[in-house]
Design a protein around this motif. Structure first.
Motif, PDB file in Angstrom:
ATOM      1  N   ALA A 167       0.693  -0.834   0.180  1.00  0.00           N
ATOM      2  CA  ALA A 167      -0.118  -0.137   0.081  1.00  0.00           C
ATOM      3  C   ALA A 167       1.232   2.008   0.369  1.00  0.00           C
ATOM      4  O   ALA A 167       0.192   2.508  -0.557  1.00  0.00           O
ATOM      5  CB  ALA A 167      -0.782  -0.288   1.246  1.00  0.00           C
ATOM      6  N   ALA A 168       1.768   1.055   0.523  1.00  0.00           N
ATOM      7  CA  ALA A 168       2.904   1.945   0.943  1.00  0.00           C
ATOM      8  C   ALA A 168       3.643   2.299  -0.563  1.00  0.00           C
ATOM      9  O   ALA A 168       4.771   3.867  -0.534  1.00  0.00           O
ATOM     10  CB  ALA A 168       3.772   2.245   1.845  1.00  0.00           C
ATOM     11  N   GLY A 169       3.798   1.258  -1.490  1.00  0.00           N
ATOM     12  CA  GLY A 169       4.293   1.753  -2.668  1.00  0.00           C
ATOM     13  C   GLY A 169       6.098   0.769  -2.279  1.00  0.00           C
ATOM     14  O   GLY A 169       7.158   1.476  -3.635  1.00  0.00           O
ATOM     15  N   VAL A 170       6.262   0.113  -1.697  1.00  0.00           N
ATOM     16  CA  VAL A 170       7.504  -0.337  -0.648  1.00  0.00           C
ATOM     17  C   VAL A 170       7.099  -1.885  -1.898  1.00  0.00           C
ATOM     18  O   VAL A 170       6.713  -2.614  -1.330  1.00  0.00           O
ATOM     19  CB  VAL A 170       7.807  -0.603   0.261  1.00  0.00           C
ATOM     20  CG1 VAL A 170       8.915  -1.061  -0.128  1.00  0.00           C
ATOM     21  CG2 VAL A 170       7.206   0.562   1.091  1.00  0.00           C
ATOM     22  N   PRO A 171       8.752  -1.742  -2.786  1.00  0.00           N
ATOM     23  CA  PRO A 171       8.677  -3.449  -3.595  1.00  0.00           C
ATOM     24  C   PRO A 171       9.258  -4.023  -2.306  1.00  0.00           C
ATOM     25  O   PRO A 171       9.510  -4.062  -1.375  1.00  0.00           O
ATOM     26  CB  PRO A 171      10.121  -3.174  -4.159  1.00  0.00           C
ATOM     27  CG  PRO A 171      10.373  -2.272  -4.387  1.00  0.00           C
ATOM     28  CD  PRO A 171       9.438  -1.035  -3.120  1.00  0.00           C
ATOM     29  N   VAL A 172       8.674  -5.778  -2.340  1.00  0.00           N
ATOM     30  CA  VAL A 172       9.293  -6.727  -1.305  1.00  0.00           C
ATOM     31  C   VAL A 172       9.157  -7.661  -2.036  1.00  0.00           C
ATOM     32  O   VAL A 172       9.067  -8.222  -3.217  1.00  0.00           O
ATOM     33  CB  VAL A 172       6.916  -6.822  -0.848  1.00  0.00           C
ATOM     34  CG1 VAL A 172       7.136  -8.423  -0.341  1.00  0.00           C
ATOM     35  CG2 VAL A 172       6.242  -6.120  -0.308  1.00  0.00           C
ATOM     36  N   VAL A 173      10.087  -7.982  -1.040  1.00  0.00           N
ATOM     37  CA  VAL A 173      10.920  -9.795  -1.261  1.00  0.00           C
ATOM     38  C   VAL A 173      10.446 -10.569  -0.799  1.00  0.00           C
ATOM     39  O   VAL A 173      10.381 -10.517   0.597  1.00  0.00           O
ATOM     40  CB  VAL A 173      12.187  -9.772  -1.500  1.00  0.00           C
ATOM     41  CG1 VAL A 173      12.928 -11.330  -1.864  1.00  0.00           C
ATOM     42  CG2 VAL A 173      12.643  -8.384  -2.720  1.00  0.00           C
ATOM     43  N   THR A 174       9.570 -11.627  -1.009  1.00  0.00           N
ATOM     44  CA  THR A 174       9.093 -12.813   0.045  1.00  0.00           C
ATOM     45  C   THR A 174       9.222 -14.077   0.010  1.00  0.00           C
ATOM     46  O   THR A 174       9.564 -14.105  -1.666  1.00  0.00           O
ATOM     47  CB  THR A 174       7.266 -12.126   0.108  1.00  0.00           C
ATOM     48  OG1 THR A 174       6.426 -13.304   0.979  1.00  0.00           O
ATOM     49  CG2 THR A 174       6.257 -12.313  -1.090  1.00  0.00           C
ATOM     50  N   THR A 175       8.931 -14.644   0.845  1.00  0.00           N
ATOM     51  CA  THR A 175       9.524 -16.341   0.490  1.00  0.00           C
ATOM     52  C   THR A 175       7.285 -16.903   0.136  1.00  0.00           C
ATOM     53  O   THR A 175       6.625 -16.096   0.638  1.00  0.00           O
ATOM     54  CB  THR A 175       9.261 -16.926   2.131  1.00  0.00           C
ATOM     55  OG1 THR A 175       7.974 -16.655   2.850  1.00  0.00           O
ATOM     56  CG2 THR A 175      11.110 -16.856   1.625  1.00  0.00           C
ATOM     57  N   ALA A 176       7.664 -17.893  -0.513  1.00  0.00           N
ATOM     58  CA  ALA A 176       6.296 -18.497  -0.532  1.00  0.00           C
ATOM     59  C   ALA A 176       5.722 -19.155   0.053  1.00  0.00           C
ATOM     60  O   ALA A 176       5.347 -20.391  -0.240  1.00  0.00           O
ATOM     61  CB  ALA A 176       6.555 -19.413  -1.934  1.00  0.00           C
ATOM     62  N   CYS A 177       5.216 -18.636   1.410  1.00  0.00           N
ATOM     63  CA  CYS A 177       4.638 -19.364   2.423  1.00  0.00           C
ATOM     64  C   CYS A 177       3.175 -19.108   2.720  1.00  0.00           C
ATOM     65  O   CYS A 177       2.713 -17.654   2.146  1.00  0.00           O
ATOM     66  CB  CYS A 177       5.159 -19.438   3.808  1.00  0.00           C
ATOM     67  SG  CYS A 177       5.431 -17.133   4.386  1.00  0.00           S
ATOM     68  N   GLY A 178       2.452 -20.001   2.750  1.00  0.00           N
ATOM     69  CA  GLY A 178       0.882 -19.315   2.573  1.00  0.00           C
ATOM     70  C   GLY A 178       0.107 -18.926   1.615  1.00  0.00           C
ATOM     71  O   GLY A 178       1.002 -19.210   0.551  1.00  0.00           O
ATOM     72  N   GLY A 179       0.015 -18.104   1.435  1.00  0.00           N
ATOM     73  CA  GLY A 179      -0.591 -17.492   0.657  1.00  0.00           C
ATOM     74  C   GLY A 179      -0.259 -16.061   0.367  1.00  0.00           C
ATOM     75  O   GLY A 179      -0.908 -15.372  -0.400  1.00  0.00           O
ATOM     76  N   GLY A 187       7.602 -10.359 -10.518  1.00  0.00           N
ATOM     77  CA  GLY A 187       8.398  -9.552 -11.514  1.00  0.00           C
ATOM     78  C   GLY A 187       7.698  -8.318 -11.770  1.00  0.00           C
ATOM     79  O   GLY A 187       7.842  -7.604 -12.296  1.00  0.00           O
ATOM     80  N   GLU A 188       6.530  -8.593 -10.989  1.00  0.00           N
ATOM     81  CA  GLU A 188       4.877  -7.133 -11.559  1.00  0.00           C
ATOM     82  C   GLU A 188       5.059  -6.241 -10.044  1.00  0.00           C
ATOM     83  O   GLU A 188       5.507  -4.911 -10.344  1.00  0.00           O
ATOM     84  CB  GLU A 188       3.885  -7.508 -12.446  1.00  0.00           C
ATOM     85  CG  GLU A 188       2.768  -6.974 -12.480  1.00  0.00           C
ATOM     86  CD  GLU A 188       1.887  -7.233 -12.751  1.00  0.00           C
ATOM     87  OE1 GLU A 188       0.256  -7.128 -12.149  1.00  0.00           O
ATOM     88  OE2 GLU A 188       1.892  -8.718 -13.896  1.00  0.00           O
ATOM     89  N   SER A 189       4.776  -6.892  -9.352  1.00  0.00           N
ATOM     90  CA  SER A 189       4.185  -6.180  -8.060  1.00  0.00           C
ATOM     91  C   SER A 189       4.992  -6.091  -6.844  1.00  0.00           C
ATOM     92  O   SER A 189       4.306  -6.066  -5.706  1.00  0.00           O
ATOM     93  CB  SER A 189       2.780  -6.367  -7.926  1.00  0.00           C
ATOM     94  OG  SER A 189       2.679  -8.016  -7.670  1.00  0.00           O
ATOM     95  N   GLY A 190       5.927  -7.159  -7.196  1.00  0.00           N
ATOM     96  CA  GLY A 190       7.490  -8.265  -6.639  1.00  0.00           C
ATOM     97  C   GLY A 190       8.015  -8.774  -6.454  1.00  0.00           C
ATOM     98  O   GLY A 190       7.302  -9.300  -7.568  1.00  0.00           O
ATOM     99  N   PHE A 191       8.481  -9.789  -5.312  1.00  0.00           N
ATOM    100  CA  PHE A 191       9.287 -11.193  -5.818  1.00  0.00           C
ATOM    101  C   PHE A 191       9.067 -11.893  -5.134  1.00  0.00           C
ATOM    102  O   PHE A 191       9.201 -11.949  -3.446  1.00  0.00           O
ATOM    103  CB  PHE A 191      10.740 -10.887  -5.271  1.00  0.00           C
ATOM    104  CG  PHE A 191      11.320  -9.654  -7.542  1.00  0.00           C
ATOM    105  CD1 PHE A 191      11.236 -10.338  -8.209  1.00  0.00           C
ATOM    106  CD2 PHE A 191      11.294  -8.723  -6.901  1.00  0.00           C
ATOM    107  CE1 PHE A 191      11.644  -9.423  -9.529  1.00  0.00           C
ATOM    108  CE2 PHE A 191      11.884  -7.642  -8.467  1.00  0.00           C
ATOM    109  CZ  PHE A 191      11.652  -8.136  -9.152  1.00  0.00           C
ATOM    110  N   VAL A 192       8.118 -13.191  -5.357  1.00  0.00           N
ATOM    111  CA  VAL A 192       8.701 -14.460  -4.113  1.00  0.00           C
ATOM    112  C   VAL A 192       9.655 -15.602  -4.971  1.00  0.00           C
ATOM    113  O   VAL A 192       9.301 -15.629  -6.365  1.00  0.00           O
ATOM    114  CB  VAL A 192       6.996 -14.716  -4.469  1.00  0.00           C
ATOM    115  CG1 VAL A 192       6.779 -16.509  -4.222  1.00  0.00           C
ATOM    116  CG2 VAL A 192       5.647 -13.464  -4.782  1.00  0.00           C
ATOM    117  N   VAL A 193       9.635 -15.235  -4.010  1.00  0.00           N
ATOM    118  CA  VAL A 193      10.816 -16.695  -3.839  1.00  0.00           C
ATOM    119  C   VAL A 193      10.787 -18.483  -3.012  1.00  0.00           C
ATOM    120  O   VAL A 193       9.918 -17.803  -1.993  1.00  0.00           O
ATOM    121  CB  VAL A 193      11.662 -16.417  -3.220  1.00  0.00           C
ATOM    122  CG1 VAL A 193      12.513 -14.808  -4.360  1.00  0.00           C
ATOM    123  CG2 VAL A 193      12.856 -16.030  -2.062  1.00  0.00           C
ATOM    124  N   PRO A 194      11.519 -19.194  -3.025  1.00  0.00           N
ATOM    125  CA  PRO A 194      11.171 -20.000  -2.380  1.00  0.00           C
ATOM    126  C   PRO A 194      11.391 -20.147  -0.865  1.00  0.00           C
ATOM    127  O   PRO A 194      12.544 -18.917  -0.781  1.00  0.00           O
ATOM    128  CB  PRO A 194      12.418 -21.446  -3.032  1.00  0.00           C
ATOM    129  CG  PRO A 194      12.342 -20.607  -4.401  1.00  0.00           C
ATOM    130  CD  PRO A 194      12.259 -19.294  -4.881  1.00  0.00           C
TER     131      PRO A 194
END
Length: 251
Positions: A167-179, A187-194
């Motif tokens: 919501a604050a416009g901060v790029p996110v790098v997150t793991t593919a945990c839960g939902g 690559g579009e609205s953030g990065f989800v990694v294993p």
């Protein structure tokens, strides 16, 4: 969830599900889990978490490129589920790759000693800081400061910290945990990694640090996605409609 995989406990939970008119799940991932534990598909409502968008949207206004280290933020309890060990290792590898990083961890919890020791062990005392508990306005200030939010968690439903960052416009790098991969398009609205993939986290951090235009576009897309799917009014409306249906069926 894990203790409920015991057959006796799972059987008891299935009996509880049978008595429920509606079961709320915060993600499709959780929906699949409870179905596997005996819940009826037609009794499940998926309604994702929401945040007060207006409280964070204003943080986008003053966001601008800057000189100096990549500003990385994590927000959450100091607990093993949050995967801060992996976050610190990812930061260490990002630093080793030649990228200056200022990593700040906001939160308190029962496992303060472990990340504190790991910072020393990895030799990143100049790059990583544990801030302790932060008030909501302090977290908003940190989101205004941050270039990236890092969520290295091993287990989540859907992280409110991620929704607030988006919501604050901060790029996110997150793991593919839960939902989490239901919330972010990689690559579009953030990065989800294993989960546990420290190299992938470091690669995403390095890329965002090296490509400011990408970071800007990802942050903007994240804000749009948050507005579309994380609005409190949407969440309340879905709950309200569900309760009205249940009340009607009970009359």
């Amino acid at each position: 969830i894990l203790p409920l995989r015991d057959p006796a406990r799972a059987g008891l939970l299935a009996q509880v599900f049978e008595r429920m008119d509606l079961i709320h799940c915060v993600s499709e991932d959780m929906r699949a889990t409870v179905i596997g534990l005996g819940a009826a598909e037609d009794r499940i409502l998926v309604n994702r978490p929401a945040v007060p968008l207006a409280a964070f949207a204003g943080l986008r206004e003053g966001r601008a490129s800057h000189d100096g280290p990549l500003r990385v933020l994590s927000v959450g309890r100091l607990h093993w589920k949050k995967g801060l060990d992996d976050g610190l290792r990812a930061v260490a590898r990002t630093v080793a790759a030649g990228r200056d990083v200022d990593y700040r961890m906001a939160g308190e919890g029962p496992e303060r000693e472990k990340p504190s020791y790991l910072i020393h062990q990895l030799g990143i005392e100049e790059s990583a800081t544990m801030l302790g508990h932060q008030q909501p306005d302090e977290v908003r200030g940190l989101l205004a400061w941050a270039d990236v939010l890092l969520l290295p968690s091993l287990s989540e439903g859907i992280s409110n910290a991620v929704l607030e960052a988006m919501a604050a416009g901060v790029p996110v790098v997150t793991t593919a945990c839960g939902g989490m991969d239901e919330v972010i398009v990689t690559g579009e609205s953030g990065f989800v990694v294993p989960i546990g993939d420290v190299d992938a986290m470091a690669s995403a951090l390095c890329r965002l640090g090296a490509e400011p235009d990408l970071a800007t576009s990802v942050g903007a897309a994240a804000a749009v996605r948050a507005a579309d799917q994380s609005d409190l009014d949407r969440q309340v409306s879905l709950f309200g409609d569900a309760y009205l249906r249940l009340a009607g069926e009970g009359c």
